[in-house]
Design an enzyme around this catalytic site. Structure first.
Site, mmCIF file in Angstrom:
data_model
loop_
_atom_site.group_PDB
_atom_site.id
_atom_site.type_symbol
_atom_site.label_atom_id
_atom_site.label_comp_id
_atom_site.label_asym_id
_atom_site.label_seq_id
_atom_site.Cartn_x
_atom_site.Cartn_y
_atom_site.Cartn_z
ATOM 1 N N GLN A 1 35.508 31.529 36.800
ATOM 2 C CA GLN A 1 34.300 31.929 36.078
ATOM 3 C C GLN A 1 34.505 33.312 35.458
ATOM 4 O O GLN A 1 34.012 34.311 35.974
ATOM 5 C CB GLN A 1 33.124 31.952 37.067
ATOM 6 C CG GLN A 1 31.781 32.153 36.448
ATOM 7 C CD GLN A 1 31.294 30.924 35.752
ATOM 8 O OE1 GLN A 1 31.302 29.855 36.318
ATOM 9 N NE2 GLN A 1 30.845 31.076 34.525
ATOM 10 N N PHE A 2 35.231 33.370 34.340
ATOM 11 C CA PHE A 2 35.490 34.655 33.708
ATOM 12 C C PHE A 2 34.208 35.344 33.253
ATOM 13 O O PHE A 2 34.163 36.562 33.124
ATOM 14 C CB PHE A 2 36.483 34.517 32.547
ATOM 15 C CG PHE A 2 35.893 33.949 31.288
ATOM 16 C CD1 PHE A 2 35.393 34.781 30.303
ATOM 17 C CD2 PHE A 2 35.836 32.574 31.092
ATOM 18 C CE1 PHE A 2 34.860 34.256 29.131
ATOM 19 C CE2 PHE A 2 35.310 32.041 29.941
ATOM 20 C CZ PHE A 2 34.811 32.885 28.954
ATOM 21 N N THR A 3 33.142 34.586 33.041
ATOM 22 C CA THR A 3 31.899 35.180 32.555
ATOM 23 C C THR A 3 31.234 36.096 33.587
ATOM 24 O O THR A 3 30.321 36.839 33.243
ATOM 25 C CB THR A 3 30.890 34.101 32.097
ATOM 26 O OG1 THR A 3 30.573 33.265 33.200
ATOM 27 C CG2 THR A 3 31.463 33.280 30.955
#
Length: 154
Positions: A78-80
């Site tokens: 989950q890079f966000t």
């Protein structure tokens, strides 16, 4: 490294319309990786998350960890989680490690969880995914390796 950890009664991740992993009772871990995170960071973070005592004991107190309840982890990249919205309305993701650097750290986290004897399902790194879960409690925690390194307040 940053994680949103949710205690779940079940969770599932789909990619391309197909289920790629699912768990029953356990923890859904949305995992973000930043610049400078390493396999060592991932191993320590995996131990911390797997050892969280967020499951109820016989007295209804959050006192048991994953191993004690026979639970599993479902890990989704989950890079966000490193989205910066301090300026404007479009998030900047400059703090997120690029895919080539993040993927081995993500793999190290998953392997570390499995090395602890905890079953670990995983999403498809870098893919568009749909995550479905039933949050149990609800119990949701946000963990950040930078925060964990700071001393506790008096």
């Amino acid at each position: 490294m940053r994680a949103v950890v949710q205690r779940v009664s079940r969770a599932e991740v789909r990619a391309g319309g197909e289920t790629v992993a699912s768990i029953g009772r356990g923890l859904l871990v949305l995992l973000g990786i930043t610049h400078g995170d390493t396999a060592e960071t991932a191993r320590a973070f995996a131990q911390r998350i797997a050892g969280l005592r967020v499951f109820d004991d016989a007295d209804g107190r959050m006192n048991l960890d994953l191993a004690a309840v026979g639970g599993a982890i479902l890990c989704v990249s989950q890079f966000t989680l490193y989205g910066d919205v301090r300026r404007g309305r479009r998030p900047s993701f400059e703090a997120a490690a690029p895919g080539r650097a993040a993927q081995p750290v993500y793999r190290a986290f998953i392997e570390a969880v499995r090395g602890l004897g905890i079953p670990c399902g995983e999403g498809v790194f870098g893919a568009e995914m749909a995550v479905e879960l039933v949050n149990d409690g609800p119990v949701t925690l946000v963990l950040d390796t930078d925060e964990l390194a700071r001393p506790r307040r008096a």
